[in-house]
Design a protein around this motif. Structure first.
Motif, PDB file in Angstrom:
ATOM      1  N   ALA A 128       0.795  -1.231   0.000  1.00 13.65           N
ATOM      2  CA  ALA A 128       0.000   0.000   0.000  1.00 13.65           C
ATOM      3  C   ALA A 128       0.827   1.282   0.000  1.00 13.65           C
ATOM      4  CB  ALA A 128      -0.943  -0.002   1.205  1.00 13.65           C
ATOM      5  N   PHE A 129       2.015   1.251   0.600  1.00 13.62           N
ATOM      6  CA  PHE A 129       2.789   2.485   0.759  1.00 13.62           C
ATOM      7  C   PHE A 129       4.214   2.391   0.242  1.00 13.62           C
ATOM      8  CE2 PHE A 129      -0.288   2.171   4.272  1.00 13.62           C
ATOM      9  CZ  PHE A 129      -1.087   3.259   3.961  1.00 13.62           C
ATOM     10  N   GLY A 130       4.529   1.371  -0.516  1.00  9.69           N
ATOM     11  CA  GLY A 130       5.860   1.248  -1.093  1.00  9.69           C
ATOM     12  C   GLY A 130       6.944   0.897  -0.097  1.00  9.69           C
ATOM     13  N   GLY A 131       6.576   0.358   1.069  1.00  8.27           N
ATOM     14  CA  GLY A 131       7.568  -0.087   2.038  1.00  8.27           C
ATOM     15  C   GLY A 131       8.137   0.999   2.921  1.00  8.27           C
ATOM     16  N   ASP A 132       7.484   2.152   3.007  1.00 10.65           N
ATOM     17  CA  ASP A 132       7.947   3.236   3.872  1.00 10.65           C
ATOM     18  C   ASP A 132       7.962   2.759   5.324  1.00 10.65           C
ATOM     19  OD1 ASP A 132       8.605   5.980   4.562  1.00 10.65           O
ATOM     20  OD2 ASP A 132       6.547   6.101   5.338  1.00 10.65           O
ATOM     21  N   SER A 133       9.070   2.987   6.024  1.00 11.44           N
ATOM     22  CA  SER A 133       9.208   2.472   7.391  1.00 11.44           C
ATOM     23  C   SER A 133       8.219   3.112   8.363  1.00 11.44           C
ATOM     24  CB  SER A 133      10.641   2.646   7.890  1.00 11.44           C
ATOM     25  OG  SER A 133      11.012   3.999   7.860  1.00 11.44           O
ATOM     26  N   TRP A 134       7.917   4.408   8.166  1.00  9.32           N
ATOM     27  CA  TRP A 134       6.925   5.058   9.035  1.00  9.32           C
ATOM     28  C   TRP A 134       5.528   4.502   8.779  1.00  9.32           C
ATOM     29  CZ3 TRP A 134       8.436   7.245  13.232  1.00  9.32           C
ATOM     30  CH2 TRP A 134       9.691   7.844  13.292  1.00  9.32           C
ATOM     31  N   ALA A 135       5.260   4.161   7.537  1.00  9.97           N
ATOM     32  CA  ALA A 135       3.964   3.555   7.198  1.00  9.97           C
ATOM     33  C   ALA A 135       3.850   2.177   7.832  1.00  9.97           C
ATOM     34  CB  ALA A 135       3.795   3.468   5.687  1.00  9.97           C
ATOM     35  N   THR A 136       4.944   1.434   7.851  1.00 15.45           N
ATOM     36  CA  THR A 136       4.940   0.119   8.492  1.00 15.45           C
ATOM     37  C   THR A 136       4.630   0.263   9.980  1.00 15.45           C
ATOM     38  OG1 THR A 136       6.592  -0.673   6.919  1.00 15.45           O
ATOM     39  CG2 THR A 136       6.293  -1.977   8.919  1.00 15.45           C
ATOM     40  N   LEU A 137       5.271   1.226  10.622  1.00 10.92           N
ATOM     41  CA  LEU A 137       5.015   1.472  12.042  1.00 10.92           C
ATOM     42  C   LEU A 137       3.559   1.891  12.274  1.00 10.92           C
ATOM     43  CD1 LEU A 137       6.304   1.557  14.869  1.00 10.92           C
ATOM     44  CD2 LEU A 137       6.819   3.970  14.434  1.00 10.92           C
ATOM     45  N   ALA A 138       3.030   2.719  11.392  1.00 12.75           N
ATOM     46  CA  ALA A 138       1.636   3.167  11.518  1.00 12.75           C
ATOM     47  C   ALA A 138       0.660   2.005  11.330  1.00 12.75           C
ATOM     48  CB  ALA A 138       1.347   4.273  10.513  1.00 12.75           C
ATOM     49  N   VAL A 139       0.930   1.136  10.376  1.00 11.57           N
ATOM     50  CA  VAL A 139       0.070  -0.034  10.155  1.00 11.57           C
ATOM     51  C   VAL A 139       0.140  -0.962  11.368  1.00 11.57           C
ATOM     52  CG1 VAL A 139      -0.227  -2.133   8.758  1.00 11.57           C
ATOM     53  CG2 VAL A 139       0.189   0.066   7.640  1.00 11.57           C
ATOM     54  N   PHE A 140       1.336  -1.168  11.899  1.00 12.77           N
ATOM     55  CA  PHE A 140       1.509  -1.994  13.092  1.00 12.77           C
ATOM     56  C   PHE A 140       0.707  -1.421  14.261  1.00 12.77           C
ATOM     57  CE2 PHE A 140       3.754  -2.838  17.080  1.00 12.77           C
ATOM     58  CZ  PHE A 140       3.753  -4.224  17.098  1.00 12.77           C
ATOM     59  N   ALA A 141       0.846  -0.116  14.482  1.00 11.78           N
ATOM     60  CA  ALA A 141       0.127   0.537  15.587  1.00 11.78           C
ATOM     61  C   ALA A 141      -1.383   0.441  15.387  1.00 11.78           C
ATOM     62  CB  ALA A 141       0.554   1.996  15.701  1.00 11.78           C
ATOM     63  N   ALA A 142      -1.842   0.665  14.167  1.00  9.19           N
ATOM     64  CA  ALA A 142      -3.278   0.583  13.883  1.00  9.19           C
ATOM     65  C   ALA A 142      -3.803  -0.826  14.133  1.00  9.19           C
ATOM     66  CB  ALA A 142      -3.551   1.013  12.446  1.00  9.19           C
ATOM     67  N   GLU A 143      -3.038  -1.833  13.716  1.00  4.19           N
ATOM     68  CA  GLU A 143      -3.439  -3.226  13.948  1.00  4.19           C
ATOM     69  C   GLU A 143      -3.561  -3.500  15.445  1.00  4.19           C
ATOM     70  OE1 GLU A 143      -1.821  -7.805  13.565  1.00  4.19           O
ATOM     71  OE2 GLU A 143      -0.438  -6.138  13.238  1.00  4.19           O
ATOM     72  N   GLN A 144      -2.560  -3.072  16.200  1.00  6.26           N
ATOM     73  CA  GLN A 144      -2.577  -3.291  17.648  1.00  6.26           C
ATOM     74  C   GLN A 144      -3.771  -2.572  18.296  1.00  6.26           C
ATOM     75  OE1 GLN A 144      -0.359  -5.276  19.559  1.00  6.26           O
ATOM     76  NE2 GLN A 144       0.169  -5.963  17.508  1.00  6.26           N
ATOM     77  N   MET A 145      -3.972  -1.320  17.936  1.00  6.55           N
ATOM     78  CA  MET A 145      -5.063  -0.536  18.534  1.00  6.55           C
ATOM     79  C   MET A 145      -6.428  -1.134  18.218  1.00  6.55           C
ATOM     80  SD  MET A 145      -3.943   3.365  17.839  1.00  6.55           S
ATOM     81  CE  MET A 145      -2.255   3.855  18.001  1.00  6.55           C
ATOM     82  N   LEU A 146      -6.640  -1.428  16.957  1.00  9.70           N
ATOM     83  CA  LEU A 146      -7.943  -1.923  16.515  1.00  9.70           C
ATOM     84  C   LEU A 146      -8.239  -3.322  17.061  1.00  9.70           C
ATOM     85  CD1 LEU A 146     -10.444  -1.496  14.701  1.00  9.70           C
ATOM     86  CD2 LEU A 146      -9.161  -2.612  12.881  1.00  9.70           C
ATOM     87  N   LEU A 147      -7.320  -4.245  16.869  1.00  2.33           N
ATOM     88  CA  LEU A 147      -7.587  -5.630  17.255  1.00  2.33           C
ATOM     89  C   LEU A 147      -7.527  -5.861  18.765  1.00  2.33           C
ATOM     90  CD1 LEU A 147      -5.775  -7.528  14.361  1.00  2.33           C
ATOM     91  CD2 LEU A 147      -8.210  -7.020  14.617  1.00  2.33           C
ATOM     92  N   VAL A 148      -6.529  -5.305  19.439  1.00  2.00           N
ATOM     93  CA  VAL A 148      -6.444  -5.482  20.891  1.00  2.00           C
ATOM     94  C   VAL A 148      -7.590  -4.735  21.568  1.00  2.00           C
ATOM     95  CG1 VAL A 148      -5.055  -5.007  22.952  1.00  2.00           C
ATOM     96  CG2 VAL A 148      -3.968  -5.954  20.915  1.00  2.00           C
ATOM     97  N   GLY A 149      -7.946  -3.570  21.022  1.00  3.87           N
ATOM     98  CA  GLY A 149      -9.034  -2.788  21.604  1.00  3.87           C
ATOM     99  C   GLY A 149     -10.399  -3.435  21.459  1.00  3.87           C
ATOM    100  N   THR A 150     -10.610  -4.200  20.405  1.00  7.83           N
ATOM    101  CA  THR A 150     -11.921  -4.810  20.171  1.00  7.83           C
ATOM    102  C   THR A 150     -11.956  -6.294  20.550  1.00  7.83           C
ATOM    103  OG1 THR A 150     -11.359  -5.255  17.860  1.00  7.83           O
ATOM    104  CG2 THR A 150     -12.547  -3.209  18.326  1.00  7.83           C
ATOM    105  N   LEU A 151     -10.945  -7.048  20.158  1.00  4.83           N
ATOM    106  CA  LEU A 151     -10.943  -8.490  20.388  1.00  4.83           C
ATOM    107  C   LEU A 151     -10.126  -8.918  21.608  1.00  4.83           C
ATOM    108  CD1 LEU A 151     -10.387  -9.630  16.685  1.00  4.83           C
ATOM    109  CD2 LEU A 151     -12.564  -9.501  17.924  1.00  4.83           C
ATOM    110  N   GLY A 152      -9.141  -8.099  21.972  1.00  2.40           N
ATOM    111  CA  GLY A 152      -8.256  -8.458  23.073  1.00  2.40           C
ATOM    112  C   GLY A 152      -6.980  -9.131  22.613  1.00  2.40           C
ATOM    113  N   TYR A 153      -6.820  -9.265  21.303  1.00  2.00           N
ATOM    114  CA  TYR A 153      -5.614  -9.889  20.764  1.00  2.00           C
ATOM    115  C   TYR A 153      -5.399  -9.440  19.326  1.00  2.00           C
ATOM    116  CZ  TYR A 153      -9.218 -13.072  18.998  1.00  2.00           C
ATOM    117  OH  TYR A 153     -10.357 -13.594  18.421  1.00  2.00           O
TER     118      TYR A 153
END
Length: 145
Positions: free
Chosen positions: A61-86
């Motif tokens: 989606a973002f051409g491998g930008d390292s900040w984008a990778t960190l943002a995707v990681f953070a979004a995954e953690q926030m969304l999934l841990v916040g709703t499912l717990g994992y």
């Protein structure tokens, strides 16, 4: 007169009366099995999987930008841990995030925990119960499913 018993000896070793036998004992958790503290191997597996997923998404989606990778990681953690717990990595490793009382972590805990996790340092500084600073800050714990 001062006696040897008054000053102790290095031969007797440190006082271990306040040290728990296993991680989570002080928190009332079992030593092993479901509900016990997630050990380092499972945690590392989970974060490697989550980072790999974030890296794949970022590359496409973002051409491998390292900040984008960190943002995707953070979004995954926030969304999934916040709703499912994992997260996906947590699910594969058989662990999940709970509040210390046993309830779900919740969205606010997931957001703060994820942001601190992205800073790395809070995650690698941990206590005898293997709770990183990011977990201690939000009163959460990572346990086996």
């Amino acid at each position: 007169m001062v006696d040897r018993n008054d000053i102790g000896s290095w031969l007797s070793g440190p006082d271990t009366s306040g040290i728990s036998k296993y991680p989570g004992e002080r928190l009332g958790l079992p030593e092993s099995g479901s509900g016990s503290i997630a050990r380092a191997g499972r945690r590392i597996l989970a974060i490697v999987l989550d980072w790999g997923i974030a890296l794949l998404i970022s590359n496409f989606a973002f051409g491998g930008d390292s900040w984008a990778t960190l943002a995707v990681f953070a979004a995954e953690q926030m969304l999934l841990v916040g709703t499912l717990g994992y997260s996906i990595g947590h699910r594969v490793a058989g662990i999940h995030v709970l509040r210390l009382g046993g309830g779900p972590a919740g969205p606010m805990a997931a957001v703060v925990r994820s942001l601190l996790l992205c800073l790395v340092i809070p995650a690698v500084i941990f206590d005898p119960d293997q709770r990183g600073l990011h977990d201690k800050a939000m009163n959460t714990i990572l346990v086996r499913r």
